[in-house]
Design an enzyme around this catalytic site. Structure first.
Site, short mmCIF file in Angstrom:
data_model
loop_
_atom_site.label_atom_id
_atom_site.label_comp_id
_atom_site.label_asym_id
_atom_site.label_seq_id
_atom_site.Cartn_x
_atom_site.Cartn_y
_atom_site.Cartn_z
N GLN A 1 52.32 57.21 -5.63
CA GLN A 1 53.57 56.81 -4.98
C GLN A 1 53.40 55.62 -4.04
O GLN A 1 54.29 54.78 -3.93
CB GLN A 1 54.16 58.00 -4.21
CG GLN A 1 54.77 59.05 -5.12
CD GLN A 1 55.37 60.21 -4.34
OE1 GLN A 1 55.14 60.36 -3.14
NE2 GLN A 1 56.13 61.05 -5.01
N TYR B 1 62.63 58.49 -16.01
CA TYR B 1 63.49 57.42 -16.51
C TYR B 1 64.55 57.99 -17.44
O TYR B 1 64.41 59.07 -18.01
CB TYR B 1 62.66 56.39 -17.29
CG TYR B 1 61.69 55.60 -16.45
CD1 TYR B 1 62.12 54.59 -15.60
CD2 TYR B 1 60.33 55.87 -16.51
CE1 TYR B 1 61.23 53.87 -14.84
CE2 TYR B 1 59.42 55.14 -15.75
CZ TYR B 1 59.88 54.14 -14.92
OH TYR B 1 58.99 53.42 -14.16
N ASP C 1 53.79 52.22 -5.95
CA ASP C 1 54.96 52.10 -6.83
C ASP C 1 55.81 50.88 -6.46
O ASP C 1 56.77 50.98 -5.69
CB ASP C 1 55.78 53.38 -6.73
CG ASP C 1 56.93 53.43 -7.74
OD1 ASP C 1 57.11 52.45 -8.48
OD2 ASP C 1 57.64 54.45 -7.76
N SER D 1 59.73 51.10 -7.26
CA SER D 1 60.58 51.76 -6.28
C SER D 1 60.80 50.88 -5.05
O SER D 1 61.91 50.80 -4.52
CB SER D 1 59.97 53.11 -5.87
OG SER D 1 60.01 54.02 -6.95
#
Length: 378
Positions: A125, A226, A128, A131
């Site tokens: 994360q 997704y 990423d 994002s």
């Protein structure tokens, strides 16, 4: 190990690493060569990189000496031709879409990483970039819509009467969509949201928006969160629901995309013609065809009084914070391949390294990209 930070070209104003990220890597015994002027469009001068411990050199010297080359955008053709087999390329180059570049890396036998392929797992994360940049896009999309709309976003009670709040329709509730909801609500708009993934309904409603639900959507746990391709029957019912909402909307923000495929057209020409004059469409999927049939990437069009903004790179318009976020993600990724002596150490048993690597030794090693290219070649 020497890492080379390249200057972006064209309209890209971000830089892959700000000086603060550079200094952190230098503390890990890594040498950083920065191309002259690399940070200027992100308001970082060469002197700030020198103070961080980097060497500021010509583009030629970066390309000659760096073992790892970094930038945000995909390399242009002439740059690819000048790369060496032993160099490692890292950027955000959308391998599911930019297949010619993948083939170029294969022909050179280079190791290449695309940061938009970082696995969607908890440990990754902090790396990423999708994002992070989607957060910027969702924010800027609403601000541009508000600036173009010939009416207010919030409701006003005035001596001249009551001004009703704007009606915003958001297509897609990924990171960009959720950020667009939050900013639209902060500006006082009424917000409705469509997404084929029922799992996002709770998040949408928690931000104060209404979720437009169409039953029968196909979901795939293996898609990593997704959206996936839908059946023809669902697409028909989906389109009817979206048409009804879009015609009544003051603002439509399109964020819906399917990795490796053309973006779904959710606002066709005939719907645009039924929208209110003065309405605004912001299409974040413009680079992959657009959610609006009339969208053109990096252009603002007008049709029957409706302005259609095709914009797939809002992060370039917020180069300071967007660069800061990108650089932090990149730094966290690079930490996986730097040993205690500051040398390159690629562990292809690591799920993140393996998943983000697209090409190696003249082959595609990313299973998702390999499967997509094989299906296109059939």
């Amino acid at each position: 190990m020497i890492i080379g930070l390249l200057k972006e070209t064209g309209s890209e104003k971000r830089v892959a690493m700000l000086p603060e990220v550079v200094s952190g890597l230098i503390e890990r015994k890594v040498e950083i060569f920065v191309e002259e002027g690399a940070g200027e469009t992100a308001y970082q001068n060469d002197e700030s990189y020198k103070k961080a411990g980097a060497q500021v050199v010509s583009r030629k010297e970066v390309l000659e000496k760096a073992e790892v080359l970094i930038q945000i955008q995909p390399p242009e053709t002439d740059l690819v031709e000048s790369l060496k087999k032993e160099q490692i390329w890292i950027s955000q180059y959308n391998p599911l879409w930019n297949t010619d570049l993948v083939k170029a890396f294969i022909s050179k036998g280079m190791v290449s990483f695309s940061l938009d392929s970082v696995p969607r797992i908890t440990r990754a994360q902090a790396m990423d970039v999708l994002s992070s940049m989607a957060t910027v896009s969702g924010y800027k999309a609403v601000l541009e819509a508000a600036s173009l709309l010939p009416s207010f976003f919030p409701m006003f009670m005035t001596a001249a009467g009551t001004i009703r709040p704007a009606n915003v329709l958001i297509l897609g509730a990924g990171v960009a969509g959720l950020q667009a909801i939050a900013i639209s609500r902060k500006l006082g708009a009424q917000v409705q949201v469509f997404d084929v993934r029922s799992a996002v309904k709770e998040e949408v409603m928690s931000l104060g928006a209404k979720f437009v639900e169409v039953e029968g959507a196909r979901e795939d746990a293996a898609a990593g969160g997704y959206a996936v391709e839908q059946t023809d029957d669902f697409k028909k019912r989906q389109q009817e629901a979206i048409n009804e909402k879009a015609i009544k909307a003051d603002v439509v923000i399109g964020t819906a995309q399917i990795p490796g495929k053309k973006a779904p057209v959710l606002i066709p020409n005939d719907v645009v013609e039924k929208m209110k004059p003065g309405s605004v469409i912001i299409d974040l999927a413009a680079s992959t065809g657009g959610n609006c049939e009339l969208s053109k990437d990096n252009e603002i069009a007008e049709h029957h009084g409706v302005r259609i903004v095709g914009q797939s790179n809002y992060p370039a318009q917020m180069p300071v914070d967007a660069s800061k976020m990108f650089g932090k993600n990149l730094s966290n990724f690079l930490a996986l391949m730097i040993d205690e002596e500051g040398q390159l150490q690629l562990d292809f048993e690591d799920e993140i390294i393996k998943g983000t690597c697209i090409t190696r030794d003249g082959e595609i090693i990313n299973e998702r990209v390999k499967s997509m290219l094989d299906s296109k070649n059939e």
